[in-house]
Design a protein around this motif. Structure first.
Motif, PDB file in Angstrom:
ATOM      1  N   TYR A   7       0.891  -1.123  -0.026  1.00  0.00           N
ATOM      2  CA  TYR A   7       0.047   0.067  -0.086  1.00  0.00           C
ATOM      3  C   TYR A   7       0.922   1.351  -0.065  1.00  0.00           C
ATOM      4  CZ  TYR A   7      -4.172  -2.837   0.641  1.00  0.00           C
ATOM      5  OH  TYR A   7      -5.227  -3.736   0.386  1.00  0.00           O
ATOM      6  N   LYS A   8       2.085   1.154   0.540  1.00  0.00           N
ATOM      7  CA  LYS A   8       2.809   2.409   0.352  1.00  0.00           C
ATOM      8  C   LYS A   8       3.184   2.620  -0.997  1.00  0.00           C
ATOM      9  CE  LYS A   8       5.423   2.530   4.905  1.00  0.00           C
ATOM     10  NZ  LYS A   8       6.642   2.454   5.681  1.00  0.00           N
ATOM     11  N   LEU A  10       1.345   2.335  -3.218  1.00  0.00           N
ATOM     12  CA  LEU A  10       0.067   2.767  -3.930  1.00  0.00           C
ATOM     13  C   LEU A  10      -0.270   4.258  -3.313  1.00  0.00           C
ATOM     14  CD1 LEU A  10      -2.155  -0.416  -4.247  1.00  0.00           C
ATOM     15  CD2 LEU A  10      -0.478   0.678  -5.869  1.00  0.00           C
ATOM     16  N   CYS A  11       0.205   4.604  -2.358  1.00  0.00           N
ATOM     17  CA  CYS A  11      -0.169   5.845  -1.590  1.00  0.00           C
ATOM     18  C   CYS A  11       0.349   7.240  -2.189  1.00  0.00           C
ATOM     19  CB  CYS A  11      -0.033   5.838  -0.272  1.00  0.00           C
ATOM     20  SG  CYS A  11       1.581   6.118   0.444  1.00  0.00           S
ATOM     21  N   ASP A  12       1.017   7.022  -3.347  1.00  0.00           N
ATOM     22  CA  ASP A  12       1.529   8.350  -3.910  1.00  0.00           C
ATOM     23  C   ASP A  12       0.834   8.146  -5.402  1.00  0.00           C
ATOM     24  OD1 ASP A  12       3.611  10.657  -4.419  1.00  0.00           O
ATOM     25  OD2 ASP A  12       3.290   9.610  -6.001  1.00  0.00           O
ATOM     26  N   VAL A  13       0.034   9.231  -5.871  1.00  0.00           N
ATOM     27  CA  VAL A  13      -0.630   8.788  -7.062  1.00  0.00           C
ATOM     28  C   VAL A  13       0.073   8.688  -8.378  1.00  0.00           C
ATOM     29  CG1 VAL A  13      -2.460  10.311  -8.627  1.00  0.00           C
ATOM     30  CG2 VAL A  13      -2.589  10.251  -6.133  1.00  0.00           C
TER      31      VAL A  13
ATOM     32  N   LEU B   3      -7.391   9.151  -3.891  1.00  0.00           N
ATOM     33  CA  LEU B   3      -6.700   8.019  -3.644  1.00  0.00           C
ATOM     34  C   LEU B   3      -5.611   7.929  -2.899  1.00  0.00           C
ATOM     35  CD1 LEU B   3      -6.832   6.479  -7.403  1.00  0.00           C
ATOM     36  CD2 LEU B   3      -8.137   6.068  -5.348  1.00  0.00           C
ATOM     37  N   GLY B   4      -4.386   8.971  -2.850  1.00  0.00           N
ATOM     38  CA  GLY B   4      -3.290   8.891  -2.115  1.00  0.00           C
ATOM     39  C   GLY B   4      -3.710   8.857  -0.632  1.00  0.00           C
ATOM     40  N   TYR B   7      -5.077   5.261   0.370  1.00  0.00           N
ATOM     41  CA  TYR B   7      -4.037   4.073   0.440  1.00  0.00           C
ATOM     42  C   TYR B   7      -3.075   4.372   1.586  1.00  0.00           C
ATOM     43  CZ  TYR B   7      -5.354   2.180  -3.869  1.00  0.00           C
ATOM     44  OH  TYR B   7      -5.963   1.607  -4.934  1.00  0.00           O
ATOM     45  N   LYS B   8      -2.918   5.825   2.009  1.00  0.00           N
ATOM     46  CA  LYS B   8      -2.315   6.047   3.238  1.00  0.00           C
ATOM     47  C   LYS B   8      -3.054   5.444   4.527  1.00  0.00           C
ATOM     48  CE  LYS B   8       0.313  10.440   2.236  1.00  0.00           C
ATOM     49  NZ  LYS B   8       0.340  11.658   2.725  1.00  0.00           N
ATOM     50  N   LEU B  10      -4.460   2.911   4.678  1.00  0.00           N
ATOM     51  CA  LEU B  10      -4.269   1.382   4.420  1.00  0.00           C
ATOM     52  C   LEU B  10      -2.787   0.907   4.618  1.00  0.00           C
ATOM     53  CD1 LEU B  10      -6.595   0.381   1.547  1.00  0.00           C
ATOM     54  CD2 LEU B  10      -7.291   0.641   3.826  1.00  0.00           C
ATOM     55  N   CYS B  11      -1.992   1.839   4.485  1.00  0.00           N
ATOM     56  CA  CYS B  11      -0.609   1.415   4.460  1.00  0.00           C
ATOM     57  C   CYS B  11       0.180   1.073   5.838  1.00  0.00           C
ATOM     58  CB  CYS B  11       0.281   2.257   3.470  1.00  0.00           C
ATOM     59  SG  CYS B  11       0.775   3.652   4.388  1.00  0.00           S
TER      60      CYS B  11
END
Lengths: 127, 127
Positions: A7-8, A10-13, B3-4, B7-8, B10-11
């Motif tokens: 998830y890390k 994915l957490c940047d667009v 989105l960012g 996911y943050k 979830l990370c």
DNA sequence: TTAGTATATTCTAATACAGATATATACAGA
DNA sequence: TCTGTATATATCTGTATTAGAATATACTAA
């Protein structure tokens, strides 16, 4: 793969968009740069990050560094990209990026010198 | 939702487990603490984080703070939790946490004083 | 009022990450 | 060897996040 790590990534667009693109096939930095409309440094750094996390691999071909998503794709990665593509009203850039990618690949069929073999091949595989 | 941000949330694995649990119904901090086997401060902080991100809401009932996942659930949230539950060989804690939750809820049916109404209700709704 | 239970906040220090800029490397072709 | 193209690394700055310890708050019951 550890879930937190995944998830890390994915957490940047920008990274999310890169993953979406690479899921369709390998690409080199300059074309990712072109699609994302971002500076070279930024794109390169995000790719280093994804590489450090074990999500992508790099392969040099001449001048180009070709990045590809490591296989097998993680089921959660696939689930997320698929789900995001469905939500195209909220997150249009996913589909838009894929269209830009198609245009670039089409350009390659006219001028193969502009593109590394690996990328071209993954393009041919798609039909 | 951006989105960012999503996911943050979830990370971090603790947060991921919290989201998984709250998707089944509201819970208070002490029971989350019990299920996750984590310190009060950590659980509370993760909940603050999720609240700041707009994913959960808090509601006081007597001594308890009851947290619930904001509705409507984001499609990507649902997709991720569902996909993770399927991968129970790799990530067993998702299913395990839900079992622990069931046990706690069962305990409540014997001693309702141990549980806030909101939680108990969400338990009754489930059947 | 006091004690106990549940929860939140504050502080400090450590680490990670993002953005900008500058510089370095790798390779190709003349 | 020089030049241009593609890519990576280094450095600095600011911000976000995390963890632990201590403390504070909110409520209940006696």
């Amino acid at each position: 793969m550890e879930l937190g790590k995944l998830y890390k990534c994915l957490c940047d667009v920008q990274r999310l968009r890169i993953v979406n693109l690479l899921m369709q096939g390998a690409l080199c930095v300059c074309h990712l740069q072109e699609i994302l409309d971002e500076s070279q440094v930024k794109v390169s750094k995000q790719l280093q990050y994804l590489k450090k996390m074990g999500l992508v691999s790099a392969q040099r071909e001449g001048m180009w560094m070709v990045y590809s998503l490591n296989k097998p794709f993680h089921p959660l990665l696939v689930a997320n990209i698929q789900a995001s593509l469905v939500l195209r009203d909220e997150y249009p850039f996913f589909a838009e990026d894929l269209i830009k990618r198609e245009l670039i690949l089409k350009r390659f069929t006219e001028n193969r010198a502009e593109c590394p073999k690996v990328v071209y091949q993954s393009c041919e595989n798609k039909g």
